[in-house]
Design a protein around this motif. Structure first.
Motif, PDB file in Angstrom:
ATOM      1  N   VAL A 252      -1.431 -10.185  16.815  1.00 44.60           N
ATOM      2  CA  VAL A 252      -1.849 -10.755  18.083  1.00 44.60           C
ATOM      3  C   VAL A 252      -2.894 -11.820  17.855  1.00 44.60           C
ATOM      4  O   VAL A 252      -3.961 -11.537  17.356  1.00 44.60           O
ATOM      5  N   GLU A 253      -2.569 -13.036  18.214  1.00 42.25           N
ATOM      6  CA  GLU A 253      -3.530 -14.112  18.078  1.00 42.25           C
ATOM      7  C   GLU A 253      -3.771 -14.821  19.391  1.00 42.25           C
ATOM      8  O   GLU A 253      -4.637 -15.669  19.493  1.00 42.25           O
ATOM      9  N   LYS A 254      -2.979 -14.487  20.415  1.00 44.25           N
ATOM     10  CA  LYS A 254      -3.263 -14.907  21.780  1.00 44.25           C
ATOM     11  C   LYS A 254      -2.767 -13.782  22.671  1.00 44.25           C
ATOM     12  O   LYS A 254      -1.660 -13.307  22.499  1.00 44.25           O
ATOM     13  N   PRO A 255      -3.589 -13.339  23.651  1.00 42.07           N
ATOM     14  CA  PRO A 255      -3.195 -12.171  24.433  1.00 42.07           C
ATOM     15  C   PRO A 255      -2.215 -12.470  25.533  1.00 42.07           C
ATOM     16  O   PRO A 255      -1.461 -13.414  25.469  1.00 42.07           O
ATOM     17  N   VAL A 300       2.170  -9.844  25.278  1.00 41.73           N
ATOM     18  CA  VAL A 300       1.370 -10.572  24.293  1.00 41.73           C
ATOM     19  C   VAL A 300       2.176 -11.763  23.781  1.00 41.73           C
ATOM     20  O   VAL A 300       3.365 -11.636  23.502  1.00 41.73           O
ATOM     21  N   VAL A 301       1.530 -12.917  23.684  1.00 43.45           N
ATOM     22  CA  VAL A 301       2.120 -14.084  23.028  1.00 43.45           C
ATOM     23  C   VAL A 301       1.228 -14.437  21.862  1.00 43.45           C
ATOM     24  O   VAL A 301       0.020 -14.619  22.029  1.00 43.45           O
ATOM     25  N   THR A 302       1.790 -14.483  20.662  1.00 38.29           N
ATOM     26  CA  THR A 302       0.998 -14.782  19.471  1.00 38.29           C
ATOM     27  C   THR A 302       1.493 -16.063  18.809  1.00 38.29           C
ATOM     28  O   THR A 302       2.652 -16.460  18.995  1.00 38.29           O
ATOM     29  N   HIS A 303       0.606 -16.683  18.071  1.00 36.26           N
ATOM     30  CA  HIS A 303       0.980 -17.849  17.262  1.00 36.26           C
ATOM     31  C   HIS A 303       0.855 -17.463  15.796  1.00 36.26           C
ATOM     32  O   HIS A 303      -0.212 -17.077  15.339  1.00 36.26           O
ATOM     33  N   LYS A 304       1.959 -17.561  15.076  1.00 39.22           N
ATOM     34  CA  LYS A 304       1.985 -17.216  13.662  1.00 39.22           C
ATOM     35  C   LYS A 304       1.983 -18.499  12.848  1.00 39.22           C
ATOM     36  O   LYS A 304       2.929 -19.288  12.904  1.00 39.22           O
ATOM     37  N   GLY A 305       0.919 -18.719  12.109  1.00 40.96           N
ATOM     38  CA  GLY A 305       0.804 -19.942  11.327  1.00 40.96           C
ATOM     39  C   GLY A 305      -0.654 -20.363  11.212  1.00 40.96           C
ATOM     40  O   GLY A 305      -1.510 -19.913  11.977  1.00 40.96           O
ATOM     41  N   ARG A 306      -0.937 -21.249  10.291  1.00 38.99           N
ATOM     42  CA  ARG A 306      -2.314 -21.649  10.014  1.00 38.99           C
ATOM     43  C   ARG A 306      -2.692 -22.975  10.663  1.00 38.99           C
ATOM     44  O   ARG A 306      -3.856 -23.361  10.665  1.00 38.99           O
ATOM     45  N   THR A 307      -1.719 -23.717  11.195  1.00 38.84           N
ATOM     46  CA  THR A 307      -2.006 -25.004  11.815  1.00 38.84           C
ATOM     47  C   THR A 307      -1.542 -25.026  13.260  1.00 38.84           C
ATOM     48  O   THR A 307      -0.646 -24.262  13.654  1.00 38.84           O
ATOM     49  N   ALA A 308      -2.142 -25.933  14.038  1.00 38.09           N
ATOM     50  CA  ALA A 308      -1.811 -26.013  15.459  1.00 38.09           C
ATOM     51  C   ALA A 308      -0.447 -26.641  15.703  1.00 38.09           C
ATOM     52  O   ALA A 308       0.189 -26.391  16.726  1.00 38.09           O
ATOM     53  N   GLY A 310       2.237 -26.355  13.652  1.00 36.83           N
ATOM     54  CA  GLY A 310       3.327 -25.664  12.968  1.00 36.83           C
ATOM     55  C   GLY A 310       3.330 -24.188  13.302  1.00 36.83           C
ATOM     56  O   GLY A 310       2.614 -23.729  14.188  1.00 36.83           O
ATOM     57  N   GLY A 311       4.169 -23.440  12.592  1.00 37.97           N
ATOM     58  CA  GLY A 311       4.228 -22.004  12.832  1.00 37.97           C
ATOM     59  C   GLY A 311       5.217 -21.627  13.911  1.00 37.97           C
ATOM     60  O   GLY A 311       6.091 -22.413  14.291  1.00 37.97           O
ATOM     61  N   HIS A 312       5.079 -20.422  14.430  1.00 39.60           N
ATOM     62  CA  HIS A 312       6.005 -19.912  15.443  1.00 39.60           C
ATOM     63  C   HIS A 312       5.243 -19.125  16.502  1.00 39.60           C
ATOM     64  O   HIS A 312       4.239 -18.478  16.219  1.00 39.60           O
ATOM     65  N   TYR A 313       5.741 -19.191  17.726  1.00 35.39           N
ATOM     66  CA  TYR A 313       5.238 -18.338  18.797  1.00 35.39           C
ATOM     67  C   TYR A 313       6.126 -17.105  18.890  1.00 35.39           C
ATOM     68  O   TYR A 313       7.357 -17.200  18.840  1.00 35.39           O
ATOM     69  N   ILE A 314       5.513 -15.945  19.007  1.00 34.85           N
ATOM     70  CA  ILE A 314       6.245 -14.680  19.119  1.00 34.85           C
ATOM     71  C   ILE A 314       5.720 -13.927  20.335  1.00 34.85           C
ATOM     72  O   ILE A 314       4.510 -13.906  20.584  1.00 34.85           O
ATOM     73  N   GLY A 315       6.626 -13.324  21.095  1.00 39.68           N
ATOM     74  CA  GLY A 315       6.226 -12.600  22.299  1.00 39.68           C
ATOM     75  C   GLY A 315       6.550 -11.124  22.212  1.00 39.68           C
ATOM     76  O   GLY A 315       7.560 -10.734  21.613  1.00 39.68           O
ATOM     77  N   TRP A 316       5.677 -10.285  22.761  1.00 38.44           N
ATOM     78  CA  TRP A 316       5.900  -8.848  22.892  1.00 38.44           C
ATOM     79  C   TRP A 316       5.774  -8.470  24.359  1.00 38.44           C
ATOM     80  O   TRP A 316       4.830  -8.889  25.033  1.00 38.44           O
TER      81      TRP A 316
END
Length: 326
Positions: A252-255, A300-308, A310-316
């Motif tokens: 979880v990196e964004k609630p 929950v919506v999270t951002h997986k990755g080290r840069t703004a 790139g990466g992926h958004y994942i939802g639970w």
């Protein structure tokens, strides 16, 4: 899309919804040199979607009063107190502001935040420069915000992305950056301490009633009178589970920003347990029962990755008990 959600009975990619979003807001239709869609900010997407629904002016009747559906579900009324830090003669002023989410600032002036509730508390207090009628000059005011109403759904944004200035010393260019810090959050968020005194008085009734129900339930469990019995879900309680259970931060990196990412798949454990006490309470009709100031985590919506960029958004999305859709 909502008709499909009601009728299909299974997961499906919301292609039509995403295509319409990209058509109305071309920013979300930007692509790279290889024709792949560029990643966009999830909070911006959430704001655009909720504003579109709000402008559609969908109505809901609450206690005989017709209200805007989106405003009713998400809007937070904040009691704002301004105190002039440069003049003791000037009295405090109280105003009201509305917003559709709370913010959790993770990096608080080089004082990192470790827990969600701490970040929320810090974000509701700040300073603002404005003109003073008493001193006839610009002064620095302390701005303190308190929640003055509890919407049915509380959206919280962990502020991980920010604009980093260019540094000649470090040799870095200006650009979007991400704060890679673990921040724990509970499965049940108690916002009582963030509320105004007026709202606290109202919440005290529900909290006392909830404590009474829990005492009765615990007494039955201890005496062995009932093992399988559950608390009476028809009684007006906001949340049956009060203890905080922290999830792993890397998940979880964004609630709970109630947003979806196009093309995502939905997975779930095959076995679905019987709905528990808290499920009956969480999914009760809006306006039923006494409020306690506690919110059960639903999405929950999270951002997986080290840069703004790139990466992926994942939802639970919560299903029942410990079952979640991903």
């Amino acid at each position: 899309m909502y008709q499909d959600l009601d009728s299909k009975g299974e997961s499906f990619p919301p292609y039509a919804f995403v295509q319409t979003l990209r058509m109305v807001h071309p920013t979300f239709d930007e692509t790279d040199n290889q024709g792949r869609h560029l990643q966009q900010d999830s909070e911006e997407c959430f704001n655009i979607i909720t504003q579109a629904f709000k402008n559609a002016n969908m109505k809901i009747e609450i206690a005989g009063e017709e209200r805007n559906l989106v405003s009713h579900l998400f809007d937070i009324d904040l009691e704002v107190t301004y105190t002039n830090t440069q003049s003791e003669e000037e009295e405090k002023t109280v105003t009201h502001e509305k917003q559709n989410k709370l913010f959790c600032h993770i990096d608080n002036q080089s004082k990192p935040v470790n827990h969600l509730i701490d970040g929320l508390s810090v974000s509701l207090i700040g300073e603002q420069e404005k003109f003073s009628e008493v001193t006839q000059s610009n002064c620095i005011y302390r701005k303190e915000q308190k929640i003055n109403n509890l919407p049915p759904y509380l959206v919280v944004n962990m502020v991980r992305f920010f604009w980093k200035k260019e540094s000649v010393t470090a040799g870095t260019k200006a650009g979007k950056s991400k704060i890679l810090r673990n921040v724990s959050f509970p499965m049940v968020l108690d916002v009582y301490d963030l509320c105004s005194d007026t709202l606290k008085e109202s919440l005290n009734h529900g909290r006392k009633f909830e404590a009474k129900l829990r005492e009765e339930y615990d007494e039955k469990m201890l005496t062995g009178k009932t093992i399988d019995d559950k608390m009476d879900v028809d009684k007006p309680v906001e949340a049956a589970k009060t203890e905080d259970v922290n999830m792993e931060e890397e998940k979880v990196e964004k609630p709970e920003e109630e947003k979806k990412e196009a093309g995502s798949t939905t997975t779930k454990k095959p076995k679905v347990k019987e709905a528990s006490i808290k499920d009956h309470i969480v999914y009760r009709d809006h306006g039923v029962g006494l409020d306690t100031g506690k919110y059960q985590l639903l999405g929950v919506v999270t951002h997986k990755g080290r840069t703004a960029d790139g990466g992926h958004y994942i939802g639970w999305i919560h299903s029942t008990e410990d079952e979640w859709y991903e």
